[in-house]
Design a protein around this motif. Structure first.
Motif, PDB file in Angstrom:
ATOM      1  N   GLU A 105       0.052   2.432  13.691  1.00 50.25           N
ATOM      2  CA  GLU A 105      -0.927   2.862  12.802  1.00 50.25           C
ATOM      3  C   GLU A 105      -1.283   1.548  12.141  1.00 50.25           C
ATOM      4  N   GLY A 153       3.010   7.635   3.066  1.00 52.58           N
ATOM      5  CA  GLY A 153       3.107   6.686   2.022  1.00 52.58           C
ATOM      6  C   GLY A 153       2.565   6.881   1.083  1.00 52.58           C
ATOM      7  N   THR A 173       8.090   2.063  12.532  1.00 55.55           N
ATOM      8  CA  THR A 173       8.834   0.818  11.843  1.00 55.55           C
ATOM      9  C   THR A 173       7.688  -0.453  11.378  1.00 55.55           C
ATOM     10  N   SER A 174       7.972  -0.798  10.065  1.00 54.58           N
ATOM     11  CA  SER A 174       6.971  -1.876   9.714  1.00 54.58           C
ATOM     12  C   SER A 174       7.129  -3.607  10.639  1.00 54.58           C
ATOM     13  N   VAL A 199      -3.633   1.329   8.600  1.00 56.46           N
ATOM     14  CA  VAL A 199      -3.864   1.951   7.061  1.00 56.46           C
ATOM     15  C   VAL A 199      -5.115   0.934   7.145  1.00 56.46           C
ATOM     16  N   ASN A 243      -1.079  -2.785  10.414  1.00 54.03           N
ATOM     17  CA  ASN A 243      -1.857  -2.437   8.985  1.00 54.03           C
ATOM     18  C   ASN A 243      -3.019  -3.790   8.671  1.00 54.03           C
ATOM     19  N   GLY A 291      11.097   4.872   3.787  1.00 57.01           N
ATOM     20  CA  GLY A 291      11.993   4.466   4.533  1.00 57.01           C
ATOM     21  C   GLY A 291      12.024   3.838   5.642  1.00 57.01           C
ATOM     22  N   PHE A 296      -2.455   6.120  -4.483  1.00 58.24           N
ATOM     23  CA  PHE A 296      -1.236   6.447  -5.674  1.00 58.24           C
ATOM     24  C   PHE A 296      -1.557   5.642  -6.978  1.00 58.24           C
ATOM     25  N   PHE A 351      10.423   9.550  12.368  1.00 58.76           N
ATOM     26  CA  PHE A 351      10.326   8.580  11.438  1.00 58.76           C
ATOM     27  C   PHE A 351       9.334   8.134  10.800  1.00 58.76           C
ATOM     28  N   MET A 352       9.057   9.693   9.982  1.00 58.86           N
ATOM     29  CA  MET A 352       8.055   8.700   8.660  1.00 58.86           C
ATOM     30  C   MET A 352       7.684   8.942   7.711  1.00 58.86           C
ATOM     31  N   PHE A 408       0.608  -1.323   0.457  1.00 60.65           N
ATOM     32  CA  PHE A 408      -0.040   0.328   0.064  1.00 60.65           C
ATOM     33  C   PHE A 408       0.975   1.025   0.256  1.00 60.65           C
ATOM     34  N   CYS A 409       2.613   1.145  -0.196  1.00 66.02           N
ATOM     35  CA  CYS A 409       3.241   2.270   0.306  1.00 66.02           C
ATOM     36  C   CYS A 409       3.785   3.214  -1.074  1.00 66.02           C
ATOM     37  N   ILE A 439      -5.752   5.092   9.648  1.00 69.22           N
ATOM     38  CA  ILE A 439      -5.142   6.081   8.895  1.00 69.22           C
ATOM     39  C   ILE A 439      -5.331   5.803   7.137  1.00 69.22           C
ATOM     40  N   PRO A 440      -7.006   6.234   6.423  1.00 68.59           N
ATOM     41  CA  PRO A 440      -7.376   6.143   5.727  1.00 68.59           C
ATOM     42  C   PRO A 440      -6.841   6.067   4.458  1.00 68.59           C
ATOM     43  N   PHE A 441      -6.158   5.027   3.741  1.00 70.07           N
ATOM     44  CA  PHE A 441      -5.325   4.727   3.023  1.00 70.07           C
ATOM     45  C   PHE A 441      -5.315   6.001   1.605  1.00 70.07           C
ATOM     46  N   ASN A 442      -4.050   6.617   1.751  1.00 65.84           N
ATOM     47  CA  ASN A 442      -4.272   7.960   0.249  1.00 65.84           C
ATOM     48  C   ASN A 442      -3.428   7.220  -0.354  1.00 65.84           C
TER      49      ASN A 442
END
Ligand code: SAH
Ligand code: SF4
Length: 344
Positions: free
Chosen positions: A257, A335, A193-194, A259, A217, A160, A293, A156-157, A116-117, A288-291
């Motif tokens: 978080e 993202g 971090t993921s 998404v 997520n 990376g 792209f 740090f968002m 999703f990123c 966080i509703p998906f942004n």
């Protein structure tokens, strides 16, 4: 040499500074980190000779601003060119009551491959150097025109996975929190971090207590694996275990978080599962509703779905906040960062 690559202790050992008294170095650091003066010529209380030596041998920040875009909501996205030709993005986000947050990058691209990123579509191009991390903060602080003593937050968002560049990220945090340098409280810095378990353990051992955010997520392994390859080596049971053992300062909480992807992880049953998964942890959760792209196949859930999801959590006493994405119109929201990286 690049000044912002070094801690105070290291600077004292550098040949160019070895003849200088420590208070001279402190004066220099005050110009750079407090006054945001990046031209040695203007550092009037340093001797002409010292200034000349600095000018000849030292560079302060290895970043050059190549673009800035403003959102209607006050968010500004900056693109910086690094010395080696790569580009990164950082975001200046105004918050309530005159506060600001700097969203900074730790890598060029990212190796984690979250579906999703947008940053993931770049792959990993390189780890940022200490000065490339610290330099973002110095420049954002300057662009934000903050007063000398005005506090700000760092997350740090950006681009990376910070725990994949942990050594440089921690050294940058050392510099940012040193009272002789940026003098920021570690509590104002959030590392997101993921969910790399090894890195979370190491971060827990680091003496400066920064805040920890986990990009969760999904409420179970099978859904999470489909969108976050990291889950294969770092499953939820192990992740929750390490978070339960995490040396969290009193009154502090972990931020999760989440998404929200339409028809994937946004139903009430997912919220309930999520609640059960996190039972026993001290936490809050950002929804966080998906942004969207262009390259992504996911969609943003409608508002009603998001509110119903939130209600399942808040009804059970969970602090669940719907995070309005700032800077979405300029692709500056979570993202959405990715830079063109043709080397010049
Ligand atoms: N790599 C770190 C930090 C950068 S990502 C991490 O993953 O935590 C910052 C946040 O943006 C993460 O919580 C991630 O889940 C979220 N995010 C990524 N892509 C997104 C998108 N398209 N819409 C909304 N949030 C997104
Ligand atoms: Fe990397 Fe974070 Fe994006 Fe995942 S969400 S690809 S870890 S930047």
């Amino acid at each position: 040499m690049i000044l912002t690559d070094y801690t105070f202790e290291e600077l004292k050992e550098q040949p160019i500074f070895s003849e200088e008294k420590p208070f001279r170095i402190k004066q220099l650091l005050r110009w750079v980190y407090t006054k945001l003066e990046f031209d040695f010529g203007n550092m009037t209380d340093l001797s002409k000779e010292f200034r000349g030596k600095l000018k000849e041998n030292v560079k302060i920040i290895p970043l050059e601003k190549i673009n800035e875009i403003h959102s209607f909501d006050g968010t500004t996205k900056y693109a910086f060119r690094l010395n080696d030709g790569f580009a990164i993005e950082s975001v200046l986000i105004p918050m309530n009551e005159g506060k600001v947050t700097f969203c900074i990058s730790s890598q060029v691209g990212c190796a984690m491959g979250c579906k999703f990123c947008k940053t993931a579509t770049m792959g990993l191009l390189k780890n940022l150097k200490v000065s490339e991390i610290v330099g973002q903060v110095l420049l954002l602080k300057k662009f934000a025109k903050l007063k000398e003593k005005q506090k700000f937050n760092i997350v740090f968002m950006g681009m990376g996975e910070p725990l994949n560049n942990l050594k440089n990220v921690l050294k940058a945090i050392d510099i940012l929190t040193d009272e002789k340098m940026m003098d920021l409280s570690p509590r104002r810095i959030t590392v997101s971090t993921s969910g790399i378990i090894d890195g979370i353990k190491k971060l827990g051992e680091y003496p400066k207590k920064v805040r920890l955010a986990i990009s969760l997520n999904a409420p179970d392994d099978s859904l999470r694996e489909r969108i976050m390859p990291v889950n294969r080596g770092n499953n939820l049971k192990d992740l929750i275990r390490v978070l339960k053992d995490y040396p969290l300062p009193k009154r502090d909480r972990i931020t999760f978080e989440y998404v929200m992807l339409k028809d994937f992880n946004d139903k009430k049953e997912h919220a309930l599962k999520l609640y059960n998964l996190l039972k026993g942890l001290k936490y809050k959760i950002n929804l966080i509703p998906f942004n969207p792209f262009p390259e992504s196949k996911y969609k943003k859930p409608d508002e009603k779905t998001v509110l119903e999801f939130q209600k399942v959590l808040t009804d059970r006493g969970v602090n669940a906040i719907i995070r309005k994405s700032k800077g979405e119109d300029i692709s500056a929201a979570c993202g959405m960062l990715a830079s063109k990286n043709k080397k010049e």
